[in-house]
Structure formats: C-alpha cells, structure tokens
Design an enzyme around this catalytic site. Structure first.
Site, short mmCIF file in Angstrom:
data_model
loop_
_atom_site.label_atom_id
_atom_site.label_comp_id
_atom_site.label_asym_id
_atom_site.label_seq_id
_atom_site.Cartn_x
_atom_site.Cartn_y
_atom_site.Cartn_z
N TYR A 1 69.61 -0.55 48.72
CA TYR A 1 69.49 -1.07 47.35
C TYR A 1 70.13 -2.44 47.25
CZ TYR A 1 69.14 -1.34 42.35
OH TYR A 1 68.80 -1.75 41.10
N PHE B 1 49.01 -24.41 34.71
CA PHE B 1 48.50 -23.21 35.36
C PHE B 1 48.66 -22.06 34.36
CE2 PHE B 1 48.46 -19.39 37.92
CZ PHE B 1 47.20 -19.55 38.47
N THR B 2 47.74 -21.12 34.39
CA THR B 2 47.66 -20.09 33.34
C THR B 2 48.99 -19.36 33.10
OG1 THR B 2 46.81 -18.62 35.05
CG2 THR B 2 45.18 -19.68 33.63
N ASP C 1 56.37 -26.11 41.51
CA ASP C 1 55.60 -24.91 41.80
C ASP C 1 55.19 -25.02 43.26
OD1 ASP C 1 53.61 -23.05 42.28
OD2 ASP C 1 52.96 -23.04 40.19
N LYS D 1 50.70 -17.02 48.61
CA LYS D 1 49.82 -18.09 49.10
C LYS D 1 50.30 -18.57 50.48
CE LYS D 1 48.88 -18.03 44.52
NZ LYS D 1 49.52 -17.12 43.57
N ARG E 1 37.11 -20.71 36.28
CA ARG E 1 38.26 -21.56 35.95
C ARG E 1 37.75 -22.61 34.97
NH1 ARG E 1 43.18 -19.39 37.55
NH2 ARG E 1 42.19 -18.20 35.92
N PHE F 1 41.09 -14.17 30.61
CA PHE F 1 40.12 -14.17 31.71
C PHE F 1 40.21 -12.92 32.58
CE2 PHE F 1 43.48 -15.15 34.63
CZ PHE F 1 44.36 -15.89 33.86
C1 P71 Z 1 45.31 -17.67 42.06
C2 P71 Z 1 46.59 -17.14 41.58
C3 P71 Z 1 46.66 -15.71 41.11
C4 P71 Z 1 46.14 -15.72 39.72
C5 P71 Z 1 47.00 -15.92 38.67
C6 P71 Z 1 46.49 -16.01 37.39
C7 P71 Z 1 45.13 -15.94 37.20
C8 P71 Z 1 44.28 -15.71 38.25
C9 P71 Z 1 44.79 -15.60 39.51
C10 P71 Z 1 48.81 -17.79 41.04
C11 P71 Z 1 49.72 -18.85 40.86
C12 P71 Z 1 49.38 -20.20 41.21
C13 P71 Z 1 50.26 -21.22 40.96
C14 P71 Z 1 49.93 -22.62 41.30
C15 P71 Z 1 51.80 -19.68 40.00
C16 P71 Z 1 50.97 -18.62 40.25
C17 P71 Z 1 51.41 -17.25 39.83
N1 P71 Z 1 47.59 -17.98 41.47
N2 P71 Z 1 51.44 -20.94 40.36
O1 P71 Z 1 45.22 -18.90 42.22
O2 P71 Z 1 48.21 -20.49 41.80
O3 P71 Z 1 51.81 -16.55 40.94
O4 P71 Z 1 50.19 -14.65 41.02
O5 P71 Z 1 52.29 -14.62 42.38
O6 P71 Z 1 52.39 -14.34 39.92
O7 P71 Z 1 44.40 -16.88 42.30
P1 P71 Z 1 51.63 -14.96 41.06
#
Ligand code: P71
Length: 462
Positions: A76, A128-129, A219, A262, A386, A453
């Site tokens: 833990y 970013f969303t 980021d 990523k 997108r 979305f």
């Molecule tokens: C991608 C994603 C995953 C995603 C997130 C939201 C909508 C659709 C798909 C996530 C990112 C990203 C950047 C630049 C932060 C996050 C969040 N990307 N910054 O591209 O691209 O990270 O998913 O690990 O929470 O499909 P998280």
C-alpha cells in the site's frame, strides 16, 4: 521511379504474441453503427477491424515491460516501483517531485484545483478537452494563444504548436498577471493535429512568463514525439539525442501533467511532476482524497514499473523514428491521392479535414462525426471525431462552440499495427472519398452534459 536501396526505417521489433483480428460484413457494421448512435466511442471493440480511435493506452508493451509487471511491489505504501518510477522521471524529465495519478486527467484535476482560483485565466496553445474542462471546473477560463496557423489545416508551418507571444502579452496586459496562475503548454498539440512547439518558442514562453511571475505547466503526454520533431525540424538540434532534447524542453517549465498512456508505452497510468515545492506539498496532500496514497496514486505497483521501463524505450531513436514514420506513411499516401488532411502530418495521427472531405455538409450536420461513421461502415476501421462535437458548448451562452477545425482523427497506436494495415487504412479512406457525394449528415439525439463526444448519440439525416 526506382525505389531507394535502403528504407529509412522498419518496425524496430519483432512480434512475439498476437491478437487475432475479426472482419465483418457491411450489413453487420450498419447494425452495429446504428446501435452505437453513430458514435465510434459507443462501438464494441469486438466489432472493430483496425482500431484507430486513439493512441492512448493502446500500445503494445515490450517483453521488458511485461517482465517488469511480474516485479510489481503491491504494498500500500512505499512500493519499490514508485521509487523506480521517480528516479526514471528525474532522469528523463528532470523535475524534482513526482505524484502518480491513475491517468492524465487525474493530474490535470489536481493541478487545476491547486493552482487555479475562480476568475483566473489560463492561456494555452489550443485547448484539450479534459484539460480545459478541469480548468473550467476549478473556476478558470481557458484562453487560446496558439499561433493562427494552427487553425489552418493547410498551413505548412513546421511548428504549428507554437504560442503566439503577442496574444499572450495582450492577455497579460488585459487581465493582469495576478489573474494568470500559469500558461498551459502542450507538446505536441493534439487538437491542432499532433503539431509540435519549437524549442525556441518554448524558451520565449518561459522568458515572457518569468518576467511576469507566471508559471509554465507542460502537458507532456506526447513530449517525446515533440522532441523528435525538434530534432528533425529545428536545425541546431539535429545532432542532439531525443533524451537531451526532452530534458531541455522540460527545463523551461515548472510542472508537468502526464498521461503515460501515450509516449510511455503503457496501457494505464499518469503522473504530475514539478519543481515547485508549494505545488508538490498541496498536490501530495490532495492526491490521497481523489486518487490514492502519494506513492501509488490509483495505480498498481506493476503499472508504475511498466511506466518506468517504458521511459527507457520511448527515447530510443529507432523507436520514435518508426513511430512517427508510420503516421507519416499513411498521411503521405493520402496526400498523394489528393485527400484533404491536416499538414504537416502530425506525430500520433492523421487528421482528415472533414469540412473539405464532405463539403456539402453544414457544421451542424457534424461532418467529422459523419466521416468517422462512414469510414467504419466502409471498412470496420474506427477513427474519432475532433470537431464541433468535441468542442462542446460555451459555458456562458450555452451555444455550440464552432471550432474552425472539423477533423476526423485516425490515431495510430504504438507498436501495434503493421505497414500492411496502414495500406488498408489508406485504401479504405480512398473508397469513402470516392463515394463522398452519397454521405448524408447526422442529427444529435442525445447530448450528455460533460465531454459530450464520449456518449452523444446521433441519427442519420435522410
Ligand atoms: C486521446 C486522448 C484520450 C482521450 C481523452 C479525451 C477524449 C478522447 C480521448 C488524452 C490526453 C491528451 C492530452 C494532450 C491530456 C489527456 C488526458 N488523450 N492531454 O488523444 O491527448 O489524458 O486520457 O490519460 O486522462 O485519445 P488521459
């Protein structure tokens, strides 16, 4: 034309385990798409042939990473894997303090809560969303300060992720530095098409921010891909290693949020890293409320080990050259056939310009959503909208935000698909393009309140 004698890259791995793919008929896919409300997020993965929904958490791990999974220290508190991750983060990113989180948005949540006060403004190189939503939920307002070229799918600017320093200065003058806790810099910029920021620009952002006492938050989800673009596009970096470029990038920032799903070649994980002792102190306290103890942050020990090991592999030049090269391969094939895509081709995905691809559709008939659905119907390939659906509504007026970019993203997972798959992708896009006149738009029939979305549903207009 004769072929060159040597390829510049091939996949720098061989395949040890495979997962079988399933093909379906058009009739089958018509039913599946209808049942999913024409939203690719709502399709079942078993109904997908080549999955280009995202490069997030979809990488194939190496044998070295899988071996690390067996060394998970599932204590833990004080897991060995946490300390390994911490030392690897310091080695490759160079920040002092680490707080693990379950994924990127966990880190965004903590940063936003700790750093933003209601009424603050957070400038950034395009939204970013999840990042923007966390800023808004903390009472802040996002302000786009990316260069104009980023909003032009056809501009060939090599660093479309750059911050427009004039826009940033204007904002500082307008609202005052006291109301700007930090500038949020993404590298690469996902929503602009996986476009990089240059080292020179990042340095200038740092200088301008420091002058006004404003912090810089990176980021870092795809910072390694950004480092690769700096190496190949920014002259004085051509002889530098990816690792040293990455570390220099981070040195111009105070804090980073990381979606490890990523660059780090893992299926789950994230963290927040910072040089700022006060931020660390507060985040380390808050993480126990939302994620878990500060030495695991919602992750298993084995997940942290896979992240730590992924860092050694992500900066390997053969890896990153082939990774970006594969994206470029698909993009170039499409460009050669006259398909409208965002240029320059980005680091993680090819973005189809849906406005140009389906010029007969109005933005409120959801061209990018329609194109993603049409590609699935044609071939079983899954991409992602997108555009206007992803942009959501203005929190003040309640109207749809109308982004200039209306894109369908074909995102390439790392180390998962082969060159032959990429040929199938390009050929399937061409087939949709040939029949583009027949595509009718969509009507939204269900709209969730947050990040619509993911779960919105649509019907075909007839
Ligand atoms: C991608 C994603 C995953 C995603 C997130 C939201 C909508 C659709 C798909 C996530 C990112 C990203 C950047 C630049 C932060 C996050 C969040 N990307 N910054 O591209 O691209 O990270 O998913 O690990 O929470 O499909 P998280």
């Amino acid at each position: 034309m004769s072929l060159p004698n040597h390829r510049s890259w091939a996949e720098p791995f061989k395949i040890k385990v495979v997962e079988l793919l399933k093909q379906t008929t058009r009739e089958y896919r018509e039913k599946a798409a209808r049942e999913a409300g024409y939203n690719t997020f709502l399709l079942k993965s078993k109904d997908v042939y080549i999955d280009l929904l995202t490069d997030s958490g979809t990488a194939a791990m190496s044998d070295y990473q899988w071996a690390g999974m067996m060394l998970g220290d599932e204590a833990y508190a004080g897991s060995e894997n946490f300390y390994h991750l911490e030392s690897q983060m310091r080695k490759y990113y160079g920040y002092k303090y680490l707080v693990p989180t379950h994924q990127g948005r966990g880190a965004e949540h903590l940063i936003s809560r700790v750093m933003i006060k209601p009424g603050d403004f957070i400038p950034g190189n395009m939204y970013f969303t999840t990042t923007r939503l966390h800023q808004e939920l903390a009472g802040g307002s996002f302000v786009d300060v990316i260069i104009d070229e980023a909003h032009e799918p056809e501009s060939t600017h090599p660093f479309k992720g750059n911050v427009d320093l004039q826009k940033l200065e204007d904002l500082i003058r307008e609202v005052g530095a006291m109301k700007i806790p930090y500038i949020s810099v993404a590298a690469t910029v996902n929503m602009a098409g996986g476009q990089p920021i240059s080292m020179e620009n990042l340095k200038q952002v740092r200088e301008l921010s420091s002058k006004h006492g404003i912090k810089v938050v990176l980021d870092a989800a795809r910072a390694v891909e950004n480092a690769y673009f700096i190496k190949v596009r920014e002259k004085c970096f051509q002889d530098r290693s990816i690792a040293s470029i990455l570390k220099e990038m981070c040195s111009y920032t105070d804090t980073c949020s990381m979606s490890a799903k990523k660059d780090l070649l893992v299926n789950i994980g994230g963290f927040l890293a910072t040089n700022d002792e006060d931020v660390f102190e507060e985040v380390r306290n808050l993480v126990v409320v939302y994620e878990g103890l500060h030495t695991y942050g919602g992750l298993a020990g084995r997940d942290m080990e896979a992240m730590a090991r992924g860092m050694d592999e992500m900066v390997d030049l053969d890896h990153i050259h082939a990774r970006v090269g594969q994206v470029e391969y698909v993009g170039s094939r499409l460009l050669n056939e006259g398909i409208p895509i965002v240029v320059p081709i980005g680091g993680h995905a090819v973005f189809l310009n849906a406005k140009k691809f389906l010029p007969n559709l109005k933005q409120l008939e959801f061209p990018a959503q329609t194109l993603a659905a049409e590609l699935y119907l044609e071939s079983g390939i899954r991409g992602m909208e997108r555009g206007i659906v992803s942009a959501g509504r203005d929190p003040e007026t309640g109207d749809h935000k109308r982004p200039k970019l209306e894109l369908t993203r074909l995102t390439i997972p790392r180390r998962v698909y082969t060159q032959a798959h990429m040929d199938v992708v390009a050929e399937s896009v061409l087939a949709v393009h040939e029949r583009r006149e027949k595509a009718s738009g969509l009507r939204m029939t269900y709209e969730p309140k947050y990040l619509r979305f993911f779960q919105a549903r649509f019907e075909k207009l007839t």
